[in-house]
Design a protein around this motif. Structure first.
Motif, PDB file in Angstrom:
ATOM      1  N   GLY A 139     -24.102 -46.816 -58.466  1.00  0.00           N
ATOM      2  CA  GLY A 139     -24.949 -46.344 -59.553  1.00  0.00           C
ATOM      3  C   GLY A 139     -24.943 -44.826 -59.516  1.00  0.00           C
ATOM      4  N   LEU A 140     -24.499 -44.192 -60.594  1.00  0.00           N
ATOM      5  CA  LEU A 140     -24.348 -42.737 -60.633  1.00  0.00           C
ATOM      6  C   LEU A 140     -24.983 -42.167 -61.893  1.00  0.00           C
ATOM      7  N   GLY A 141     -25.280 -40.855 -61.836  1.00  0.00           N
ATOM      8  CA  GLY A 141     -25.849 -40.175 -62.984  1.00  0.00           C
ATOM      9  C   GLY A 141     -27.362 -40.205 -62.990  1.00  0.00           C
ATOM     10  N   PRO A 142     -27.989 -39.529 -63.958  1.00  0.00           N
ATOM     11  CA  PRO A 142     -29.455 -39.567 -64.070  1.00  0.00           C
ATOM     12  C   PRO A 142     -29.906 -40.911 -64.609  1.00  0.00           C
ATOM     13  N   SER A 143     -31.170 -41.264 -64.415  1.00  0.00           N
ATOM     14  CA  SER A 143     -31.672 -42.560 -64.876  1.00  0.00           C
ATOM     15  C   SER A 143     -31.548 -42.705 -66.389  1.00  0.00           C
ATOM     16  N   GLY A 163      -7.618 -39.212 -45.254  1.00  0.00           N
ATOM     17  CA  GLY A 163      -7.966 -39.111 -46.665  1.00  0.00           C
ATOM     18  C   GLY A 163      -9.440 -38.766 -46.815  1.00  0.00           C
ATOM     19  N   LEU A 164      -9.755 -37.832 -47.724  1.00  0.00           N
ATOM     20  CA  LEU A 164     -11.148 -37.399 -47.924  1.00  0.00           C
ATOM     21  C   LEU A 164     -11.445 -37.294 -49.414  1.00  0.00           C
ATOM     22  N   ARG A 165     -12.527 -37.953 -49.824  1.00  0.00           N
ATOM     23  CA  ARG A 165     -12.983 -37.922 -51.215  1.00  0.00           C
ATOM     24  C   ARG A 165     -14.432 -37.457 -51.231  1.00  0.00           C
ATOM     25  N   VAL A 166     -14.839 -36.789 -52.316  1.00  0.00           N
ATOM     26  CA  VAL A 166     -16.211 -36.289 -52.426  1.00  0.00           C
ATOM     27  C   VAL A 166     -16.853 -36.834 -53.699  1.00  0.00           C
ATOM     28  N   ILE A 167     -18.096 -37.339 -53.569  1.00  0.00           N
ATOM     29  CA  ILE A 167     -18.905 -37.757 -54.716  1.00  0.00           C
ATOM     30  C   ILE A 167     -20.077 -36.797 -54.835  1.00  0.00           C
ATOM     31  N   GLN A 168     -20.218 -36.160 -55.996  1.00  0.00           N
ATOM     32  CA  GLN A 168     -21.326 -35.225 -56.226  1.00  0.00           C
ATOM     33  C   GLN A 168     -22.483 -36.023 -56.812  1.00  0.00           C
ATOM     34  N   ALA A 169     -23.472 -36.357 -55.986  1.00  0.00           N
ATOM     35  CA  ALA A 169     -24.602 -37.192 -56.410  1.00  0.00           C
ATOM     36  C   ALA A 169     -25.928 -36.454 -56.286  1.00  0.00           C
ATOM     37  N   SER A 170     -25.879 -35.121 -56.320  1.00  0.00           N
ATOM     38  CA  SER A 170     -27.108 -34.327 -56.205  1.00  0.00           C
ATOM     39  C   SER A 170     -27.528 -33.787 -57.563  1.00  0.00           C
ATOM     40  N   LEU A 171     -28.695 -34.216 -58.018  1.00  0.00           N
ATOM     41  CA  LEU A 171     -29.240 -33.723 -59.283  1.00  0.00           C
ATOM     42  C   LEU A 171     -30.015 -32.426 -59.077  1.00  0.00           C
ATOM     43  N   SER A 172     -30.603 -32.253 -57.898  1.00  0.00           N
ATOM     44  CA  SER A 172     -31.357 -31.022 -57.632  1.00  0.00           C
ATOM     45  C   SER A 172     -30.430 -29.839 -57.350  1.00  0.00           C
ATOM     46  N   GLN A 173     -29.188 -30.101 -56.995  1.00  0.00           N
ATOM     47  CA  GLN A 173     -28.163 -29.066 -56.857  1.00  0.00           C
ATOM     48  C   GLN A 173     -26.983 -29.522 -57.712  1.00  0.00           C
ATOM     49  N   PRO A 174     -27.085 -29.392 -59.053  1.00  0.00           N
ATOM     50  CA  PRO A 174     -26.133 -30.039 -59.963  1.00  0.00           C
ATOM     51  C   PRO A 174     -24.702 -29.505 -59.927  1.00  0.00           C
ATOM     52  N   SER A 175     -24.520 -28.302 -59.390  1.00  0.00           N
ATOM     53  CA  SER A 175     -23.174 -27.761 -59.285  1.00  0.00           C
ATOM     54  C   SER A 175     -22.947 -27.273 -57.858  1.00  0.00           C
ATOM     55  N   VAL A 176     -21.906 -27.783 -57.224  1.00  0.00           N
ATOM     56  CA  VAL A 176     -21.628 -27.391 -55.845  1.00  0.00           C
ATOM     57  C   VAL A 176     -20.143 -27.076 -55.683  1.00  0.00           C
ATOM     58  N   GLY A 183      -8.473 -25.597 -46.129  1.00  0.00           N
ATOM     59  CA  GLY A 183      -8.207 -24.648 -47.202  1.00  0.00           C
ATOM     60  C   GLY A 183      -8.486 -25.195 -48.583  1.00  0.00           C
ATOM     61  N   ASP A 184      -8.723 -26.494 -48.690  1.00  0.00           N
ATOM     62  CA  ASP A 184      -9.014 -27.095 -49.989  1.00  0.00           C
ATOM     63  C   ASP A 184     -10.391 -26.659 -50.473  1.00  0.00           C
ATOM     64  N   ARG A 185     -10.482 -26.393 -51.758  1.00  0.00           N
ATOM     65  CA  ARG A 185     -11.762 -25.970 -52.336  1.00  0.00           C
ATOM     66  C   ARG A 185     -11.860 -26.545 -53.749  1.00  0.00           C
ATOM     67  N   SER A 186     -13.027 -27.105 -54.066  1.00  0.00           N
ATOM     68  CA  SER A 186     -13.228 -27.648 -55.408  1.00  0.00           C
ATOM     69  C   SER A 186     -14.680 -27.497 -55.817  1.00  0.00           C
ATOM     70  N   THR A 187     -14.895 -27.280 -57.126  1.00  0.00           N
ATOM     71  CA  THR A 187     -16.246 -27.170 -57.671  1.00  0.00           C
ATOM     72  C   THR A 187     -16.549 -28.443 -58.456  1.00  0.00           C
ATOM     73  N   LEU A 188     -17.663 -29.058 -58.117  1.00  0.00           N
ATOM     74  CA  LEU A 188     -18.033 -30.333 -58.720  1.00  0.00           C
ATOM     75  C   LEU A 188     -19.397 -30.251 -59.378  1.00  0.00           C
ATOM     76  N   ARG A 189     -19.489 -30.827 -60.559  1.00  0.00           N
ATOM     77  CA  ARG A 189     -20.779 -30.941 -61.228  1.00  0.00           C
ATOM     78  C   ARG A 189     -21.248 -32.390 -61.158  1.00  0.00           C
ATOM     79  N   PHE A 190     -22.548 -32.577 -61.081  1.00  0.00           N
ATOM     80  CA  PHE A 190     -23.155 -33.901 -61.048  1.00  0.00           C
ATOM     81  C   PHE A 190     -22.808 -34.639 -62.342  1.00  0.00           C
TER      82      PHE A 190
END
Length: 307
Positions: A139-143, A163-176, A183-190
């Motif tokens: 279950g993802l996203g806002p209610s 193997g490494l995967r990231v799920i951005q599930a923070s609403l209080s920090q919506p962009s990380v 050396g890998d770098r990525s910007t994720l939005r909720f």
């Protein structure tokens, strides 16, 4: 002569009593091991039941919607009305271990925690399980825009990689921004998620930074061929929490499904419709009774030996 015969009869009787007690003790101990062994393994919640090769795949269910209250999650065969699995009171940040299922299509339904099984679900979705494959249905996203997303899980990597995967599930920090030591770098939005990326095996530092400059770091122990899902969770502070879900330990293509203690592992909250909350409870109860019986038999043997 009379005393000798009486003594002999007492010795013979005591010997038979000890033999009977020893036999009972042996049976009870063996029975206790037979019952307690599987129960202990089942109750650990860190290793799935083994699916027979060529008969299906694996599913893991998770709640990663920050402002959605706890829910009961139901898994149905597609088109069926009898649930094969129910997870009770699943709160934000919780994930179940992998459960083996037959290949085919399934319906996943979320209902408010404690709601009747016949009540209208908050949300439903379908997932198709392919032979030998694993999936995380989260279950993802806002209610207000809740979604159930089926994410295919990777079960292996090369010998010296992980193997490494990231799920951005923070609403209080919506962009990380996620920085990996390799050396890998990525910007994720909720509520985005990344595909798996391969990184060198070994201790790997992952740093998650917010737009305000707050950050959270942790070192992941990545073994060769293993795969992990890192979930960014909301927190009351400026920096998010991190949840490391091991998808596979790399030794085989069967997922491990290990869930970190203290960050919402569901363990064996899993129940099958029409069954008790955990079959292991009954087995553990019988195992405990048998062990207690074995202890009593042991005491009896000791007393007979002293007589």
């Amino acid at each position: 002569m009379t005393k000798t015969r009486a003594h002999t009869r007492r010795s013979t009787t005591a010997g038979k009593g000890r033999a009977r007690a020893a036999a009972v003790l042996s049976c009870l101990v063996l029975g206790a091991v037979a019952f307690a062994g599987p129960a202990g393994a089942t109750s650990s919640g860190t290793a799935p039941r083994t699916a027979v090769a060529g008969t299906g795949g694996w599913l893991r269910l998770a709640h990663f919607s920050p402002d959605t209250p706890p829910v009961d999650v139901y898994l149905y065969p597609f088109g069926g009305s009898k649930a094969e699995m129910v997870l009770r009171k699943v709160a934000y940040g919780m994930a179940s271990p992998y459960e083996p299922v037959d290949a085919g299509r399934y319906t996943v339904a979320m209902r408010a925690a404690g709601a009747k099984a016949t009540s209208e679900p908050v949300i439903t979705s379908t997932v198709k399980v392919a032979e030998g494959k694993a999936y995380t249905v989260a279950g993802l996203g806002p209610s207000s825009a809740l979604q159930l997303r089926a994410l295919p899980d990777q079960l292996s990597a090369s010998a010296d990689r992980a193997g490494l995967r990231v799920i951005q599930a923070s609403l209080s920090q919506p962009s990380v921004t996620v920085h990996v030591a390799s050396g890998d770098r990525s910007t994720l939005r909720f509520p985005m998620s990344t595909p798996y990326k391969t990184v060198p095996a070994g201790p790997t530092e992952v740093k998650v930074s917010t737009v305000s400059g707050a950050s959270t770091s942790r070192t992941l122990e990545l073994t060769g061929r293993s795969t992990h899902t890192l979930v960014v969770l909301s927190s009351s502070g400026a920096a998010p929490k991190l949840l490391d879900l091991m998808d596979s330990g790399g030794a085989s293509t069967q997922p491990l499904g290990g869930v970190e203690a203290g960050l919402g592992g569901l363990g064996k909250e899993t129940v099958a419709a029409g069954e008790s909350p955990s079959g292991s409870g009954t087995a553990m109860g019988w195992g405990a009774a048998l062990i207690a019986g074995a202890a009593l038999a042991y005491v009896s043997v000791r007393r007979l030996r002293r007589s």
